[in-house]
Design an enzyme around this catalytic site. Structure first.
Site, short mmCIF file in Angstrom:
data_model
loop_
_atom_site.label_atom_id
_atom_site.label_comp_id
_atom_site.label_asym_id
_atom_site.label_seq_id
_atom_site.Cartn_x
_atom_site.Cartn_y
_atom_site.Cartn_z
N HIS A 198 40.90 40.97 36.77
CA HIS A 198 41.20 39.93 35.79
C HIS A 198 42.40 39.08 36.20
CE1 HIS A 198 44.62 42.30 34.27
NE2 HIS A 198 43.82 43.36 34.39
N ASP A 199 42.29 37.79 35.90
CA ASP A 199 43.36 36.81 36.11
C ASP A 199 43.69 36.56 37.58
OD1 ASP A 199 44.03 36.41 33.20
OD2 ASP A 199 44.51 38.54 33.37
N GLY A 231 44.49 43.22 38.92
CA GLY A 231 44.69 42.02 38.13
C GLY A 231 45.84 41.17 38.61
#
Length: 259
Positions: free
Chosen positions: A122-123, A140
């Site tokens: 994520h991100d 992440g």
């Protein structure tokens, strides 16, 4: 042109597919997924949204693109994944959407090649023209800049950066920023010189490569500390954009650099 969409595939009426997108057997495309012209989705692949995928991307069987972030803080808030054109995602690649705390967006540029079992957390922000070998893994909030290669079974710690045209060797564990143009290898990672062969293949001039080698020697083979080495590189190699970028990358590091 009417695309070939297998009758066993499940495509949400809220998904937006270009006319020529092909979808294989048992593939699942959820709501708020957008696929550009010329994309293909292999059998059993799962695409979840909100996810935007650019033109001519190839998604192979069993890939999972746009799933929820693997973050215990995630509570279902709307986040998204954006993918540029001409990317290849091989079998079992997994890519998660962003989190509210990380800006809400996972992004991938253009013309990247993700081999089987690669994972983008994520991100993460991935540039263009990168290569992720089998089972290369980003935690992440990782930034991977243009032209970088991440070797098989390597892991990059959250909030780290991988610089432009960097080479991360197989089975490497990266817990600090990996320098651009440099070979970073091992568990834990260490630097092993400028990625000469890779830079030659990408068309870097001999003069540029020699300047980067000189900058590397100043950084790691002199008796100077990092601050002194940076000052010397700025003084001796000011005309080389790549050396200026290398210095800027080091100066902007918050986790420190792999040495």
């Amino acid at each position: 042109m009417t695309a070939a969409r297998h009758p066993t595939s499940i495509i949400s009426p809220e998904a937006v597919l270009a006319d020529d997108v092909t979808v294989g057997p048992y593939a699942v495309i959820g709501p708020q997924v957008t696929l550009g012209q010329g994309c293909s989705v292999g059998s059993h692949a799962v695409l979840e949204g909100p996810t935007g995928i650019g033109a001519r991307c190839r998604i192979h069987p069993f890939a999972s693109i746009g799933s929820d972030p693997q973050d215990l803080k995630y509570q279902g808030e709307p986040t998204r994944l954006t993918i540029g054109p001409d990317n290849t995602f091989r079998e079992f690649v997994t890519i998660n959407r962003g989190t509210a705390g990380g800006g809400g967006v996972t992004s991938i540029g253009a013309s990247n090649f993700f081999m089987a079992y690669a994972h983008i957390g994520h991100d993460c922000q991935v540039g263009s023209h990168t290569i992720f070998a089998n089972a290369a893994t980003l935690a992440g909030h990782v930034v991977v800049e243009d032209g970088a290669t991440v070797g098989a079974y390597s892991g990059v710690h959250q909030f780290c950066r991988v610089g432009r045209d960097a080479f991360i060797g197989g089975y490497t564990v990266v817990t600090q920023d990996a320098l651009p143009f440099v070979k970073t290898v091992g568990n834990r990672a260490e630097v092993f010189g400028i990625n000469t062969i890779g830079l030659e293949r990408k068309g870097f001039s001999p003069d540029t490569i020699q300047a980067l080698k000189k900058a590397y020697r100043i950084l790691f083979q002199s008796k100077l500390n990092t601050g002194q080495a940076i000052e010397r590189i700025e003084a001796e190699l000011p005309e080389h954009e790549e050396c200026r970028y290398l210095v800027a990358f080091i100066k902007s590091s918050t986790r420190g650099i792999v040495k």
